[in-house]
Design an enzyme around this catalytic site. Structure first.
Site, PDB file in Angstrom:
ATOM      1  N   CYS A 115       0.990  -1.398  -0.370  1.00 32.89           N
ATOM      2  CA  CYS A 115      -0.092   0.097  -0.455  1.00 32.89           C
ATOM      3  C   CYS A 115       1.041   1.498  -0.358  1.00 32.89           C
ATOM      4  O   CYS A 115       0.596   2.296   0.142  1.00 32.89           O
ATOM      5  CB  CYS A 115      -0.768  -0.035   1.453  1.00 32.89           C
ATOM      6  SG  CYS A 115      -2.020  -1.439   0.792  1.00 32.89           S
ATOM      7  N   HIS A 137      -2.319   8.628   4.855  1.00 31.29           N
ATOM      8  CA  HIS A 137      -2.331   7.808   4.430  1.00 31.29           C
ATOM      9  C   HIS A 137      -3.570   6.927   4.123  1.00 31.29           C
ATOM     10  O   HIS A 137      -4.641   7.049   4.147  1.00 31.29           O
ATOM     11  CB  HIS A 137      -1.268   6.673   5.531  1.00 31.29           C
ATOM     12  CG  HIS A 137      -1.415   5.306   4.773  1.00 31.29           C
ATOM     13  ND1 HIS A 137      -1.478   5.180   3.490  1.00 31.29           N
ATOM     14  CD2 HIS A 137      -1.973   4.284   4.707  1.00 31.29           C
ATOM     15  CE1 HIS A 137      -1.368   3.292   3.410  1.00 31.29           C
ATOM     16  NE2 HIS A 137      -2.116   2.813   4.805  1.00 31.29           N
ATOM     17  N   GLU A 180      -0.921   7.673  13.077  1.00 29.05           N
ATOM     18  CA  GLU A 180      -0.316   8.418  11.896  1.00 29.05           C
ATOM     19  C   GLU A 180      -0.616   9.630  12.513  1.00 29.05           C
ATOM     20  O   GLU A 180       1.047  10.286  12.831  1.00 29.05           O
ATOM     21  CB  GLU A 180      -1.236   8.231  11.103  1.00 29.05           C
ATOM     22  CG  GLU A 180      -0.985   8.565   9.997  1.00 29.05           C
ATOM     23  CD  GLU A 180      -1.873   8.621   8.282  1.00 29.05           C
ATOM     24  OE1 GLU A 180      -2.689   8.467   7.630  1.00 29.05           O
ATOM     25  OE2 GLU A 180      -1.296   9.461   7.842  1.00 29.05           O
ATOM     26  N   LYS A 205      -8.446   8.976   0.647  1.00 32.20           N
ATOM     27  CA  LYS A 205      -9.442   7.663   0.512  1.00 32.20           C
ATOM     28  C   LYS A 205     -11.073   7.987   1.287  1.00 32.20           C
ATOM     29  O   LYS A 205     -11.900   6.953   1.112  1.00 32.20           O
ATOM     30  CB  LYS A 205      -8.547   6.633   1.679  1.00 32.20           C
ATOM     31  CG  LYS A 205      -7.225   6.322   0.844  1.00 32.20           C
ATOM     32  CD  LYS A 205      -6.303   5.443   2.214  1.00 32.20           C
ATOM     33  CE  LYS A 205      -4.770   5.573   1.219  1.00 32.20           C
ATOM     34  NZ  LYS A 205      -3.391   5.768   1.507  1.00 32.20           N
ATOM     35  N   HIS A 214      -9.329   2.748  -1.176  1.00 36.60           N
ATOM     36  CA  HIS A 214      -7.660   2.930  -0.797  1.00 36.60           C
ATOM     37  C   HIS A 214      -7.812   1.753  -1.898  1.00 36.60           C
ATOM     38  O   HIS A 214      -8.499   0.693  -2.303  1.00 36.60           O
ATOM     39  CB  HIS A 214      -7.441   1.954   0.292  1.00 36.60           C
ATOM     40  CG  HIS A 214      -6.080   1.592   0.789  1.00 36.60           C
ATOM     41  ND1 HIS A 214      -5.207   1.315   0.007  1.00 36.60           N
ATOM     42  CD2 HIS A 214      -5.452   1.200   2.027  1.00 36.60           C
ATOM     43  CE1 HIS A 214      -3.763   1.487   0.163  1.00 36.60           C
ATOM     44  NE2 HIS A 214      -4.219   1.523   1.158  1.00 36.60           N
ATOM     45  N   PHE A 258       1.515  -2.669   4.660  1.00 34.23           N
ATOM     46  CA  PHE A 258       2.096  -3.967   4.896  1.00 34.23           C
ATOM     47  C   PHE A 258       3.181  -5.069   5.054  1.00 34.23           C
ATOM     48  O   PHE A 258       3.690  -4.219   3.614  1.00 34.23           O
ATOM     49  CB  PHE A 258       1.227  -5.188   4.183  1.00 34.23           C
ATOM     50  CG  PHE A 258      -0.214  -5.501   4.681  1.00 34.23           C
ATOM     51  CD1 PHE A 258      -0.830  -4.739   4.994  1.00 34.23           C
ATOM     52  CD2 PHE A 258      -0.908  -6.678   3.896  1.00 34.23           C
ATOM     53  CE1 PHE A 258      -2.131  -5.339   5.701  1.00 34.23           C
ATOM     54  CE2 PHE A 258      -2.070  -7.401   4.765  1.00 34.23           C
ATOM     55  CZ  PHE A 258      -3.189  -5.724   5.230  1.00 34.23           C
TER      56      PHE A 258
END
Lengths: 414, 431
Positions: free
Chosen positions: A173, A304, A315, A336, A341, A400
Site C-alpha cells: 500500500c 495515509h 498516524e 481515501k 484505498h 503491510f
C-alpha cells in the site's frame, strides 16, 4: 537512527513533475479527478466485479465503465490484465498532460517505475476458480504471461516504447511512493531523462476477502479521522506522474506542477499488518532531512488515512512526534474518504494530489467527516476543500510488511 | 575512467560485499555451491514438495530437505511461508558471515532489498481457494498478511530487526540482479550504509503448473529433466528451480572501519527494457545496452572483464538473444569464459540474479569458473566461443553478471574481487 549517513555523492539535479494521469473511482484524467476530489465526490458503491453475497460487507470503490481501448495503440488491451490497462491509461494521460512528444525523447533514456500491491490478482483468481472447479487444464499460458506484477511496468513501457530503466516495486500500500522515490533517484543519478512513475491495482477478490476477514472494511463509506470511523474500503485505480529534470522541462517550455524535494523510507520491523508510529515518523524525518527542510515548511500532508481505527490513531501520533506543536497548524486530509484505498495506486494518486495542491494552493477535504476523535485531533480539512498557500506537501504512505514511505513536493522556483 | 580516477571524486561512495547467504538446490554456503557447480553437479530432482501427478513437469531444482530450524533453532515458523523462510535463513547466513550480530542490527539501520517474481503465489492462491471453498469467513488472516508480494521482505525485517530501507523489486527473472543494483545505488547515493540484497522465489505447484502451460519448460524423459542446457544447439526449454541468495552490501569505508570481511565490490550496473518483450531482434540490442551501461557505470572497458555469469536457462529464443547481445557488447572478446549456472540450479526466478552473482564472486576469489553442465554442441552463430561444459581456471579481478527476463527486462552488474588489504590501501590513497 540515520546518524552515520553522509551527504549524497551523485546527482543534485532538480527533478520536477510535468505531467499527471489518473484513473480513479471518481473519474479519469487530471482535471476531472482533481475537481471531483475538491468537491468531495464519493466513489463508493456495492461491489459488482464479484459476488459478495457470502461476505458481511459489500461496499467497494470500483471504477465503473472503464474503456481501455482509447489509450492503446500498440498492445491489444484484451491481452493484458486490468491493472495493466489502468496503468497504461494513466501513463498515456500523463504523457499527454505533460505535452511530452515521445518522438523527441530518446527511447533508451526514458523509463518506467510502477508500484503495486497485488499485480494482476484477477489472473490468479481465475486460476483458483479453475482449480476449485477441477478445470485446471483450461489454464493457458496467460496465467504466467499476465499475472506476475512486473508485466505492469513492462507493458506500459512496451505500449509507449520506453526502452530505458524499467522497474516494478511491489511495496503493497506504499508502492506508489516507493516507485516515485526510485524514479527520482534514477533521474538524479542521470540514468534517464524522463521517467514515468506511479502505481496501479485492480479491484481484487483476494484483497477484499483479506480485509473483510480482518474486519477492516466499512459498511458504506470511509471516514478517516472520524470518531465513529468504521474502516477502510478497498478500491482500484492507477496514477502516473511524468518526472524529468527541471532544466529539461524549462527547455521545452513547460512549467512544472511541482518539484520533488526528497523522500524517506523506513521499515517498522514490528508487525506485518499493524503500523507503528516510530517507523512512520522515521520515514517523515528522513524525507524532511533529504529535502533539507524543517517540519514548519510543510503546508499540507496527504495522510495515509485509511479510515481504520488503528491506522488513523497511530498516524496522528507519528505526525505529532515529527512536527511537534506545528502538527496542529498543518492541514492533513485523506482522499481515501472519497476513492477508498486503491492499494498500490493509492500513494501515486495522493502524490498527484500533493503536486496539484502545491501547484494550485488548493487542498482537497476529508469527506464524510462527522464527529472529531480526540485521538485524531489534527486539522483533517473536514468536508470542504480549502484555498490556502501550499509551499510544500508531504505524501505519507504505510504498507503491510512495515514499509513506510514519505515523499515531499514543493513549489518549483525557476 | 579507471578504478583509480574514481577516487578523485571526493564524495564517491563505494559498495563492497561483506557476506553472503545462500539456500540453493546445491548447497547452503557460497563455498559448497561453488564446489558443486565446479564439479558440474545437477540440482534437478523429482519434486517432493507437492504431487506432480498429471503434470508434464516432474523435475525441478528443489531445495531438498530444507529445514529452517537447523539454522534458526527451535522457533515458531508458522507465521511465515516457504519464500520467507528461504529469505530468513539466507539473511541469517549472510549476517553470520559479515558479522552483523543482532546487537549491531538493533543499533544501526540495516536495509533489505529483495528481488522476487511471485513473492509466494502459493500463499496467495491457497488463501483465495480456502475462501472459495469454505467461505470468506474461513480465510486465514496469517495467509492474508503473507499474500502481499513484499511479505518475505517484511517478515525478514521483523525476524532480523532490519529497520533501514526495505524494498521489494519485481522483474521476473531479473528481479534479483535489479535488487542488487537498487541496493548498491542507495548506498552509493548516501541513503544507506548497509543493505542486504538479492532475491528469492519458492518452488510451488502454482508456478510449476503455470510455466508448464506456457511451453517454456524443457521436455522431460523418463530418466529426469530433459535438455535444459543453456546455449546448446539441442536445448528445448528450462527447468524451474528455487532458493534464496543474499549479499550483504556496505559502504566501503564503514565496512573497513568495523573490521568486516571484504569479499568483493559492486562496481556498476545497467538496466533497460526491450519493448518487443523478448520476442524480437530488439531483445539483442537491449542486452548489449544493459551490459554497456553497466561497464560505463563501473568505469571499465569490455576488455577488462575476465569472466561472465550468464542468464542462459535453456530457453530457445532467450538464450540466443542473450548470447548475441553479450557478444556485441563484449566485442572482440569471443573467447571470454562464460558460465551459466542455471544449467545446474534451474531457473530460480527472483533468486537467479543473486545466484549468478554469488557464483561469479566465488569464482573470481577462487580462480575457477564453473562450466555449463551438459553442453555438447553450442548453437552455431551465437558469437560466444568461451562456452565450456567443464570448469576452467580464470585469472581476473573483474566479472560481469547479466539477467535477461522472459518478457523484456534486462539488467547487468559488474563486480570485482577485492580484499580488505587492497581496499584499505586504496581508501588511504595508496592505490
Amino acid at each position: 537512527m540515520p546518524g552515520s549517513i553522509g551527504p549524497r555523492s551523485i546527482g543534485r539535479r532538480r527533478i520536477v513533475v510535468t505531467g499527471i494521469g489518473a484513473v480513479t473511482p471518481v473519474g479519469a484524467g487530471r482535471e476531472e479527478v482533481w475537481e471531483n476530489l475538491l468537491s468531495g465526490s464519493s466513489g463508493f458503491a456495492p461491489v459488482e466485479s464479484f459476488d459478495t453475497s457470502r461476505y458481511n460487507v459489500h461496499a467497494g470503490a470500483e471504477i465503473k465503465e472503464f474503456d481501455p481501448a482509447p489509450y492503446f495503440s500498440r498492445l491489444d488491451p484484451q491481452t493484458v490484465g486490468r491493472a495493466t490497462q489502468l496503468a497504461i491509461a494513466a501513463a498515456r494521460q500523463a504523457v499527454d498532460d505533460a505535452d511530452l512528444d515521445l518522438d523527441s525523447v530518446e527511447p533508451e533514456r526514458a523509463g518506467v517505475v510502477m508500484g503495486t500491491t497485488s499485480g494482476e490478482p484477477r489472473e490468479v483468481e481465475s486460476f483458483d476458480d479453475r482449480y476449485v472447479a477441477e478445470e485446471l487444464e483450461q489454464v493457458g499460458p496467460e496465467f504466467i504471461t499476465r499475472y506476475p506484477c512486473h508485466v505492469i511496468a513492462g507493458c506500459v513501457a512496451s505500449e509507449l516504447q520506453l526502452a530505458g530503466v524499467n522497474a516494478m516495486i511491489p511495496a503493497a500500500c506504499a508502492a506508489g511512493n516507493y516507485a516515485l522515490a526510485h524514479a527520482f533517484d534514477v533521474l538524479r543519478a542521470g540514468r534517464a531523462d524522463v521517467m514515468l512513475a506511479g502505481g496501479a491495482d485492480s479491484f481484487s477478490r483476494i484483497t477484499y476477502t483479506g480485509f473483510a476477514r480482518l474486519g477492516a472494511i466499512a459498511p458504506e463509506v470511509c471516514q478517516p479521522f472520524d470518531r465513529n470511523r468504521k474502516g477502510m474500503i478497498p478500491g482500484e485505480g492507477a496514477a502516473v506522474l511524468v518526472l524529468e529534470p527541471l532544466e529539461r522541462a524549462l527547455e521545452r517550455g513547460r512549467q512544472p506542477y511541482a518539484e520533488v524535494a526528497g523522500y524517506g523510507l523506513s521499515c517498522d520491523a514490528h508487525h506485518m499488518t499493524a503500523a507503528h508510529p516510530e517507523g512512520a515518523a522515521r520515514a517523515m524525518q528522513r524525507a524532511l532531512s533529504d529535502s533539507s527542510r524543517q517540519p514548519e515548511a510543510v503546508g499540507y500532508i496527504s495522510a495515509h488515512g485509511t479510515g481504520t481505527a488503528t491506522n488513523d490513531r497511530l498516524e496522528t501520533r507519528a505526525v505529532k512526534r515529527v512536527f511537534g506543536d506545528a502538527a496542529y497548524k498543518v492541514p492533513m486530509s485523506s482522499i481515501k474518504s472519497m476513492i477508498g484505498h486503491t492499494m498500490g495506486a493509492a500513494s501515486a494518486i495522493e502524490a498527484a494530489v500533493c503536486a496539484l495542491a502545491v501547484a494550485t494552493d488548493r487542498i482537497p477535504p476529508t469527506a464524510h467527516f462527522e464527529e472529531p476523535d480526540p485521538e485524531c485531533d489534527l486539522d483533517c480539512v473536514p468536508n470542504e476543500a480549502r484555498e490556502q498557500r501550499v509551499d510544500m506537501a508531504m505524501n505519507n504512505a504505510y504498507a503491510f510488511g512495515g514499509n513506510n514511505a514519505s515523499v515531499i513536493f514543493e513549489k518549483c522556483r525557476t | 575512467m579507471s578504478a583509480e580516477t574514481s577516487h578523485q571524486e571526493p564524495a564517491a561512495r563505494r559498495v563492497v560485499v561483506t557476506g553472503v547467504g545462500v539456500v540453493s538446490p546445491l548447497g547452503d554456503s557460497p563455498r559448497d555451491l561453488h564446489a558443486a557447480l565446479t564439479e558440474g553437479a545437477s540440482g534437478f530432482r523429482a519434486v517432493t514438495l507437492f504431487d506432480t501427478d498429471g503434470l508434464g513437469a516432474r523435475h525441478a531444482g528443489e531445495v531438498a530437505d530444507f529445514a529452517p530450524e537447523s539454522y534458526l533453532g527451535r522457533v515458531n515458523l508458522r507465521p511465515v511461508d516457504r519464500t520467507a523462510r528461504l529469505v530468513i535463513v539466507a539473511a541469517h547466513l549472510a549476517f553470520e558471515e559479515s558479522g552483523w550480530t543482532r546487537e549491531l542490527r538493533e543499533e544501526h539501520d540495516v536495509g533489505l532489498v529483495l528481488g522476487t517474481m511471485f513473492g509466494s503465489v502459493h500463499t496467495i492462491s491457497s488463501f483465495d481457494r480456502r475462501a472459495l471453498v469454505a467461505g470468506p469467513s474461513y480465510a486465514k488472516p496469517f495467509d492474508f498478511a503473507n499474500s502481499v508480494i513484499n511479505a518475505a521482505a517484511g517478515q525478514t525485517a521483523i525476524w532480523h530487526a532490519l529497520r533501514g530501507i526495505n524494498s521489494t523489486v519485481a522483474g521476473g527473472t531479473t528481479a534479483g540482479l535489479q535488487a542488487l543494483a537498487y541496493a548498491a545505488e542507495v548506498i552509493r547515493t548516501g541513503r544507506a550504509d548497509a543493505v542486504l540484497a538479492g532475491g528469492a522465489d519458492e518452488l510451488c505447484f502454482e508456478s510449476l503448473y503455470g510455466f508448464h502451460q506456457t511451453g517454456q519448460l524443457c521436455s522431460e524423459g523418463d530418466g529426469g529433466a530433459g535438455h535444459a542446457v543453456p546455449f546448446d544447439a539441442r536445448r528445448d526449454g528450462m527447468v524451474l528451480g528455487e532458493g534464496a541468495g543474499l549479499l550483504m552490501l556496505e559502504e566501503a569505508g564503514s565496512a573497513l572501519e568495523r573490521g568486516a570481511p571484504i569479499l568483493g565490490e559492486i562496481r556498476g550496473h545497467g538496466n533497460c527494457y526491450d519493448c518487443s518483450r523478448g520476442t524480437g531482434e530488439s531483445a539483442v540490442d537491449a542486452v548489449e545496452r544493459a551490459v554497456a551501461l553497466a561497464l560505463g557505470d563501473a568505469g571499465v572497458s569490455a576488455g577488462e572483464i575476465g569472466a561472465v555469469s550468464a542468464a542462459g536457462n535453456g530457453s530457445v529464443l532467450g538464450d540466443r538473444h542473450e548470447a548475441l547481445g553479450l557478444a556485441a557488447a563484449l566485442g572482440g572478446r569471443a573467447d571470454l569464459p562464460v558460465t551459466a549456472v542455471k544449467s545446474m540450479l534451474g531457473e530460480t526466478l527472483g533468486a537467479s540474479g543473486a545466484f549468478g552473482t554469488i557464483a561469479l564472486l566465488e569464482s573470481l576469489r577462487s580462480g575457477v569458473l564453473p562450466g555449463i553442465r551438459g553442453l555438447e554442441e553450442p548453437e552455431e552463430g551465437l558469437g560466444l566461443e568461451g562456452l565450456s561444459p567443464r570448469a576452467r581456471e580464470i585469472e581476473t579481478r573483474l566479472g560481469l553478471i547479466d539477467a535477461v527476463g522472459l518478457d523484456g527486462n534486462v539488467c547487468a552488474l559488474v563486480i570485482e574481487r577485492i580484499d580488505s588489504e587492497e581496499l584499505s590501501a586504496q581508501l588511504s590513497g595508496g592505490a
